[in-house]
Each structure stands twice: as C-alpha cells, then as structure tokens.
Design an enzyme around this catalytic site. Structure first.
Site, short mmCIF file in Angstrom:
data_model
loop_
_atom_site.label_atom_id
_atom_site.label_comp_id
_atom_site.label_asym_id
_atom_site.label_seq_id
_atom_site.Cartn_x
_atom_site.Cartn_y
_atom_site.Cartn_z
N VAL A 192 0.83 -1.20 0.00
CA VAL A 192 0.00 0.00 0.00
C VAL A 192 0.87 1.25 0.00
CG1 VAL A 192 -1.58 1.38 1.44
CG2 VAL A 192 -2.03 -1.06 1.06
N GLU A 193 1.89 1.28 0.83
CA GLU A 193 2.69 2.49 0.99
C GLU A 193 3.58 2.80 -0.20
OE1 GLU A 193 2.44 4.84 3.24
OE2 GLU A 193 0.92 3.77 4.38
#
Length: 188
Positions: free
Chosen positions: A97-98
């Site tokens: 996600v990051e």
C-alpha cells in the site's frame, strides 16, 4: 502553537544535542523551500468508502508485486513474524500500500520536505520541527549525509514510509550489519 525560526531551531539543536552551529547553518543553506509541498498539504484528501479505493490497492500489479516481494524476502519476513508477532501478510500488505513494494518511495529530499513544513506550514509546524529534529539525529546516528535521503512530500521515508521519529523509535538492525537499513531511496 509555537513559532520557531530556523535560527532558533539551530540554536536549540546545538544546545540540546551538541550539533555544530556552523555545520547546521551550512546544511540549511543548501535546503530548498518546496512551495509545491505547501500546495499538496493544503489539498485535503476526500473521505471515500472502501469500494472506491479498492481498485487502486487490490489489482494485478500489487498482487503480483506482493507475491514476488514475499518470495524474495520469505526468510526475513518469517523471522520478523516470529520475532515481533506481526504476520508476514500484514508487513507485505503495508509495504504494498505504501510504496508498491519499494518502487515508489518518494523523490523529494527529506530535509527539504521537513524544513519546508517546519518553517513554512504554520498549521503543523510543531510536528514537522519535531520530525526535522529526529531526522537530523537519525542521520547523525546512522552516519548519513542528511542531504541524500529522499522520501515523500511530507518527509516519510523507506519502503514503509515512516517518519523519522518512528524510525528512531522502532527501526532495528535486523540483518546484523551494524545499521538500521532504512534508506531505500538515496542518491549517492
């Protein structure tokens, strides 16, 4: 909210942490105020339901990237899970996600981002001055030139996109090489 100027910040770093005033002044003379960062900070994100976000985060690129990342780092992820109790799947998901498994860790010099926000973004200046302080301490601890690390426009770094205070508090030398390997985007 406290208003602290750069010269006062430098004096505080010298008094509290024994930094060299001349060296810090020279360092900050090399930083740039990034007005585009101020614009990004003033654009609030929109709250949306998960089903609107899901296609961005659950797609073939991220799934395939997650499988590859997990396979390439299986032993380390397994050891981290056993040591800290955080399931490997959660670690892989956060990294996906990051930063899409480290492929998008940011391209802004961290010191520019933090300096811009610490002294030109009054709404959250105290927070960013604290992060700038932690960044300078971190780079000193890691014997890293503070001009080199790159990250997000808000000063987050590495494949997990953590702020400097989090790195200082939680990062460990997991591979035993004598360094907390936190830098994934550094220009040499």
């Amino acid at each position: 909210q406290t208003t602290t100027s750069l010269p006062v910040f430098i004096d505080n770093m010298v008094a509290r942490y024994h930094f060299n005033k001349t060296e810090l002044s020279r360092l900050f003379a090399k930083t740039k105020v990034r007005n585009n960062i101020l614009g990004l900070m003033d654009r609030p994100g929109k709250g949306r339901p998960w089903y609107q976000y899901m296609p961005r985060f659950v797609n073939e690129r991220r799934v395939q990237g997650g499988v590859e990342f997990w396979q390439e780092n299986a032993r380390t992820l397994s050891r981290a899970e056993a040591t800290y109790g955080v399931p490997a799947a959660i670690i892989v998901a956060i990294i996906g996600v990051e930063t899409i498994y480290g492929t998008q860790t940011g391209n802004v010099p961290v010191i520019d981002a933090l300096t811009t926000l610490a002294f030109h973004y009054p709404r959250r200046a105290d927070f960013f001055r604290d992060e700038l302080e932690n960044f300078l301490l971190l780079t000193r601890e890691e014997k890293m030139n503070p001009l080199l690390p790159k990250g997000s426009y808000a000063g987050a770094m590495g494949i997990g996109q953590f702020m400097p205070s989090s790195y200082r508090q939680y990062a460990v030398d997991f591979d035993g090489d004598g360094k907390r390997n936190i830098w994934t985007n550094v220009d040499d």
